[in-house]
Design a protein around this motif. Structure first.
Motif, PDB file in Angstrom:
ATOM      1  N   GLU A  69       0.964  -1.101   0.121  1.00  0.00           N
ATOM      2  CA  GLU A  69       0.191   0.159  -0.013  1.00  0.00           C
ATOM      3  C   GLU A  69       0.758   1.307  -0.328  1.00  0.00           C
ATOM      4  O   GLU A  69       0.572   2.364  -0.549  1.00  0.00           O
ATOM      5  CB  GLU A  69      -0.995   0.180   1.892  1.00  0.00           C
ATOM      6  N   TYR A  70       1.993   1.313   0.113  1.00  0.00           N
ATOM      7  CA  TYR A  70       3.182   2.742   0.166  1.00  0.00           C
ATOM      8  C   TYR A  70       4.561   2.566  -0.546  1.00  0.00           C
ATOM      9  O   TYR A  70       4.578   3.672  -0.905  1.00  0.00           O
ATOM     10  CB  TYR A  70       4.072   2.292   1.584  1.00  0.00           C
ATOM     11  N   LEU A  71       3.800   1.187  -1.852  1.00  0.00           N
ATOM     12  CA  LEU A  71       4.763   0.979  -2.233  1.00  0.00           C
ATOM     13  C   LEU A  71       4.256   1.330  -4.338  1.00  0.00           C
ATOM     14  O   LEU A  71       3.098   1.434  -4.407  1.00  0.00           O
ATOM     15  CB  LEU A  71       5.642  -0.227  -2.699  1.00  0.00           C
ATOM     16  N   ASP A  72       5.717   2.188  -4.994  1.00  0.00           N
ATOM     17  CA  ASP A  72       4.664   1.842  -6.381  1.00  0.00           C
ATOM     18  C   ASP A  72       5.561   0.890  -7.118  1.00  0.00           C
ATOM     19  O   ASP A  72       5.507   1.231  -8.168  1.00  0.00           O
ATOM     20  CB  ASP A  72       5.731   3.127  -7.041  1.00  0.00           C
ATOM     21  N   PHE A  73       5.865  -0.152  -6.870  1.00  0.00           N
ATOM     22  CA  PHE A  73       5.652  -2.012  -7.926  1.00  0.00           C
ATOM     23  C   PHE A  73       5.908  -2.224  -6.226  1.00  0.00           C
ATOM     24  O   PHE A  73       5.803  -2.636  -5.119  1.00  0.00           O
ATOM     25  CB  PHE A  73       7.400  -1.614  -7.953  1.00  0.00           C
ATOM     26  N   ALA A  74       5.249  -3.790  -6.941  1.00  0.00           N
ATOM     27  CA  ALA A  74       4.382  -5.172  -5.843  1.00  0.00           C
ATOM     28  C   ALA A  74       5.599  -5.657  -5.028  1.00  0.00           C
ATOM     29  O   ALA A  74       6.512  -6.197  -6.273  1.00  0.00           O
ATOM     30  CB  ALA A  74       3.425  -5.665  -6.856  1.00  0.00           C
ATOM     31  N   ILE A  75       5.198  -6.088  -3.971  1.00  0.00           N
ATOM     32  CA  ILE A  75       6.342  -7.324  -3.461  1.00  0.00           C
ATOM     33  C   ILE A  75       5.177  -8.262  -3.779  1.00  0.00           C
ATOM     34  O   ILE A  75       4.204  -8.580  -3.178  1.00  0.00           O
ATOM     35  CB  ILE A  75       6.048  -6.991  -1.873  1.00  0.00           C
ATOM     36  N   MET A 121      14.916  -8.128  -6.173  1.00  0.00           N
ATOM     37  CA  MET A 121      14.210  -8.411  -5.434  1.00  0.00           C
ATOM     38  C   MET A 121      14.371  -9.760  -4.512  1.00  0.00           C
ATOM     39  O   MET A 121      14.705 -10.839  -6.041  1.00  0.00           O
ATOM     40  CB  MET A 121      12.819  -8.543  -5.682  1.00  0.00           C
ATOM     41  N   PRO A 122      14.649 -10.615  -3.689  1.00  0.00           N
ATOM     42  CA  PRO A 122      14.007 -11.734  -3.295  1.00  0.00           C
ATOM     43  C   PRO A 122      13.599 -12.471  -3.196  1.00  0.00           C
ATOM     44  O   PRO A 122      12.623 -12.372  -3.275  1.00  0.00           O
ATOM     45  CB  PRO A 122      15.336 -12.188  -2.236  1.00  0.00           C
ATOM     46  N   GLU A 123      13.355 -14.035  -3.630  1.00  0.00           N
ATOM     47  CA  GLU A 123      12.953 -15.013  -3.498  1.00  0.00           C
ATOM     48  C   GLU A 123      12.072 -14.761  -1.951  1.00  0.00           C
ATOM     49  O   GLU A 123      12.736 -14.617  -1.072  1.00  0.00           O
ATOM     50  CB  GLU A 123      12.547 -16.170  -3.876  1.00  0.00           C
ATOM     51  N   ARG A 124      11.230 -15.218  -1.212  1.00  0.00           N
ATOM     52  CA  ARG A 124      10.640 -14.994   0.148  1.00  0.00           C
ATOM     53  C   ARG A 124       9.894 -16.509   0.223  1.00  0.00           C
ATOM     54  O   ARG A 124       9.291 -17.178  -0.456  1.00  0.00           O
ATOM     55  CB  ARG A 124       8.973 -14.115   0.068  1.00  0.00           C
ATOM     56  N   ILE A 125      11.055 -17.165   1.481  1.00  0.00           N
ATOM     57  CA  ILE A 125      10.852 -18.593   1.218  1.00  0.00           C
ATOM     58  C   ILE A 125      10.057 -18.897   2.834  1.00  0.00           C
ATOM     59  O   ILE A 125      10.132 -20.003   3.146  1.00  0.00           O
ATOM     60  CB  ILE A 125      12.769 -18.942   0.937  1.00  0.00           C
ATOM     61  N   PHE A 126      10.012 -18.195   3.362  1.00  0.00           N
ATOM     62  CA  PHE A 126       9.363 -18.003   4.837  1.00  0.00           C
ATOM     63  C   PHE A 126       7.912 -17.674   4.982  1.00  0.00           C
ATOM     64  O   PHE A 126       7.769 -16.296   4.011  1.00  0.00           O
ATOM     65  CB  PHE A 126      10.100 -17.939   5.657  1.00  0.00           C
TER      66      PHE A 126
END
Length: 477
Positions: A69-75, A121-126
């Motif tokens: 909601e605070y970013l201009d690109f997506a996680i 941007m890294p992968e999310r593994i947890f």
């Protein structure tokens, strides 16, 4: 080592701010506590967290809102649980380790923070909130959120709302350094015999780009020890400082964990929080003892004989002298329980601070380590050494709870729902996870080694066959 700076504060006053050795060996330039700049690495994260909490106080940020909601690109929404600022500030966003372009060679290679965050941007593994895994990327992302919400470039926000109000006049996140500070920057050394190295450019600036002096750091420490206020200037409310110091993860009492970026340190009976920081050449620590209103900052401009320098010895000696711990004997544990628990926890473990999708996965496999138990249930952990360079030894003082013999640290193990020991809790910023089967280095490394040996043998046999054929093909009949 070339040089160091040490600063100690207590009860709102500076007790010591002193330089040792040289900031520049070739120029024979001494370290001066209120002039010489050092690079305290990840201690920078405390400034980034302070900026976040200032914006939380103003109602511009919410620690528990999805950061998208605070970013201009997506996680990417890898998991149902969102990445939040609270999870970024406790290293529980679930990111894998990423090192690409964390440091760059020159100012020309520096890119805008947004570009770095998208490219690296890294992968999310947890699953978010479940596993602490130290993340420079996560704090760089946090700094970008500060930039987005405040409307100010990150380094300018820090200067205007933290450094300038506290009169930290020799501190900056700017890279390269302003001309007014450039000549005061200490040289950095791996070892003095190798000569001075160049200025380190940290692309993930909010995670580690601060340049500062020992004297300036006294003002930052005094502000936190003063519950957010120093010298008539308030940078945070008292309740905000308390929240940053308060344990955020549900870990057993006595096991070090995290507040909001501030991490707990091994205690001698005192509550101690702070943060360490390392670049390639500078090695630093800052600890706060809130109830005693004491702070200590130490930074070396050289690694010395081993990475991280000797700051651990200084902190340990400081605490032993001024805050000696209790000398009571550890509680007795039934010898049969100690032996059984020793067998239960023995095995191979790996750190949660690892990569699963890049070449760093190989490093994670090589970095696995064994926990071993002797006949009495005394544990040793592979490569886990004390300040003397000897393997630490651990005695059980409660169910799966172990205290370092002749040392201050405590660790514990946790079982899963089936009763098997699967986790080791030893660090505030990582979780150690048990590895079994083909994921264990005890299985996979011999397999890799055997496979390589077979390939070499086959290649050698083929080469010998070709050589024989080539030789006999040209022998006259």
């Amino acid at each position: 080592m070339a040089g160091a700076v040490v600063a100690v504060v207590k009860d709102g006053q500076v007790l010591l701010a002193k330089g040792y050795g040289q900031a520049d060996i070739a120029a024979k330039k001494p370290v001066v506590a209120d002039q010489t700049l050092f690079r305290p690495g990840s201690i920078s994260k405390l400034f980034t967290a302070t900026a976040v909490m200032q914006l939380v106080e103003q109602g511009k940020l919410d620690l528990d809102r999805d950061v998208n909601e605070y970013l201009d690109f997506a996680i990417p929404k890898t998991f149902a649980e969102p990445v939040t600022l609270r999870r970024l500030l406790t290293h529980t966003a679930g990111f894998e380790e990423v090192l690409k372009n964390l440091f760059v060679a020159s100012a020309n290679e520096m890119r805008p923070l947004r570009e770095y965050l998208i490219a690296a941007m890294p992968e999310r593994i947890f699953r978010p909130g479940a596993v602490p895994s130290y993340s420079n990327y996560g704090l760089a992302l946090t700094g970008y959120i500060v930039e987005r919400v405040s409307g100010e470039a990150f380094e300018k926000y820090i200067a205007a709302h933290i450094l300038e109000p506290l009169h930290m006049e020799h501190s900056t996140f700017a890279q390269p350094l302003p001309q007014t500070l450039e000549t005061a920057m200490s040289k950095g050394y791996i070892a003095t015999a190798q000569g001075a190295k160049g200025f380190e450019f940290v692309q993930a600036a909010p995670a580690g780009a601060l340049s500062t002096t020992g004297a300036d750091m006294t003002r930052f420490m005094l502000a936190f020890l003063g519950e957010g206020t120093f010298d008539g200037v308030t940078i945070l409310k008292p309740e905000t400082v308390h929240a940053m110091e308060t344990r955020q993860l549900d870990w057993p009492p006595g096991i070090r964990t995290l507040g909001l970026i501030l991490m707990e340190y091994s205690s001698t009976g005192q509550r101690i929080v702070g943060h360490a920081g390392d670049t390639f050449y500078f090695h630093s620590d800052m600890i706060l003892i809130p109830e005693a209103r004491v702070g200590l900052f130490i930074s070396y401009n050289s690694a010395g004989s081993r990475f991280g320098g000797g700051r651990g010895e200084v902190i340990r000696a400081f605490l032993d002298r001024y805050f000696p711990g209790p000398t009571a004997a550890p509680p007795d544990v039934d010898p049969k329980m100690a032996q059984a628990d020793g067998r239960a926890v023995s095995g191979v473990y790996t750190t949660s601070r690892r990569s699963e999708s890049t070449f760093l996965k190989i490093a994670a496999i090589l970095g696995q380590y064994a926990v071993r138990s002797d006949a009495k249930g005394i544990l040793t952990i592979e490569e886990n050494k004390n300040l003397r360079g000897n393997l630490k030894r651990w005695r059980e003082i409660g169910p799966l709870l172990y205290h370092e013999i002749d040392g201050p640290d405590t660790i514990t193990f946790r079982r899963n729902e089936n009763g098997a020991v699967t986790e080791l809790l030893s660090s505030p910023v990582t979780l150690e996870q048990r590895v079994t089967g083909f994921a264990s280095k005890t299985v996979i490394l011999p397999l890799i080694g055997g496979s390589l040996a077979l390939l070499v043998a086959l290649a050698s046999r083929r080469l010998n066959s070709q050589t024989i054929w080539q030789t006999t093909a040209f022998i006259p009949a």
